[in-house]
Design an enzyme around this catalytic site. Sequence first.
Site, PDB file in Angstrom:
ATOM      1  CB  CYS A  82      37.300  42.323  47.115  1.00 30.53           C
ATOM      2  SG  CYS A  82      37.227  41.375  46.161  1.00 30.53           S
ATOM      3  CB  CYS A 141      39.977  42.856  58.988  1.00 30.82           C
ATOM      4  SG  CYS A 141      42.450  42.750  58.257  1.00 30.82           S
ATOM      5  CB  CYS A 151      43.102  49.563  56.540  1.00 35.55           C
ATOM      6  SG  CYS A 151      44.125  48.556  56.257  1.00 35.55           S
ATOM      7  CD  GLU A 178      30.463  40.497  51.501  1.00 37.72           C
ATOM      8  OE1 GLU A 178      31.412  41.564  50.873  1.00 37.72           O
ATOM      9  OE2 GLU A 178      29.840  41.238  52.529  1.00 37.72           O
ATOM     10  CB  CYS A 192      37.765  38.439  44.661  1.00 38.07           C
ATOM     11  SG  CYS A 192      38.323  39.620  46.447  1.00 38.07           S
ATOM     12  CB  CYS A 234      39.249  47.564  54.283  1.00 34.87           C
ATOM     13  SG  CYS A 234      38.351  46.797  54.536  1.00 34.87           S
TER      14      CYS A 234
END
Length: 347
Positions: free
Chosen positions: A339, A114, A118, A94, A107, A121
């Site tokens: 984001c 990832c 976290c 994205e 962004c 997220c």
Amino acid sequence: MQIEKKDIRALSKDQLREFFVSNGDKAFRGNQVYEWLWNKGAHNFEDMTNVAKSTRQMLEENFVINHIRVDQMQKSEDGTVKNAVRLHDGLVVESVLIPTETRTTACVSSQVGCSLDCNFCATARLKRMRNLNPDEIYDQVIAIDNESRLYHNRPLSNIVFMGMGEPLMNYNNVMKAIDKIVSPEGLGMSPKRITVSTSGVPKMIKKLADDEVKFRLAVSLHSAIDEIRSQIMPFSKSFPLADLREALEYWYSHTKSRVTYEYVVWKGINDNKASVDALVKFCKYVPCKVNLIEYNPIDDGEFQQASEESINEYIKALERNDIVVKVRRSRGKDIDAACGQLANKEA
């Protein structure tokens, strides 16, 4: 057996020039093609109108241009645009265009999924499938620049690496993409208009300083108390705040560039006096500013936006200590334009 063609954008300008010389053409042809690939953003060889048809055919036989495709675009009432970007291998990332009255910010993502974990997220719930290549990062920026011109009648003004992924875990490709973005042969954008946001990897922050980068650095902090930060961001157990502090002091001593701390205040997690005091103390180690970010919950779990009263306690304490603080409100709520590292944010 069909040989897989190489993506032509993996070649440097010198390599392109050598390719043409070795195929009986003039070296300057490499300059022409390079300009089409990067400055003009050609999606295919047929776009290269000042290159002979026979040359375009030779390029077609030897190379591909693995260009991204904006698969789905959603436009918010506030002008925010969210892109679902399909890569050449079918994977999707994205990117988001965030407009304000004075600027338009891209962004962009740096990884598919990832590397980190976290808990707040949405992207962290996806395992890291691969790093993005420099051209895939660059293409996101070009697509958003085009959207900025189309919808807001002005070119892109800023870039933040706050989309999917941890940029410093894809260090080389992110640096190559930024080199292209700031190059006169690319977008020619000032590095001061680019911010790389990291969840805080000390040795890579030091490497940024050693490499004398000119762009801005932001750190997703969210707590200046180790126990709370490791609850929010479990990977940070390996990178305690003492190490992060040392890396940021090293960064500032080398770059003289202040750090931005991205900070979400969550109900029942860091909306207490001890957390406020710890942040104020941490902010005194290096010149900095703080962005307090409105959080959009990804579910009904433990991470919920704190009260306005709690936010105001942070603001008052930071301002009392002469620390610059801004509250970043969510953008594109009607399209869920998030984001990756955080929720939606103004740049």
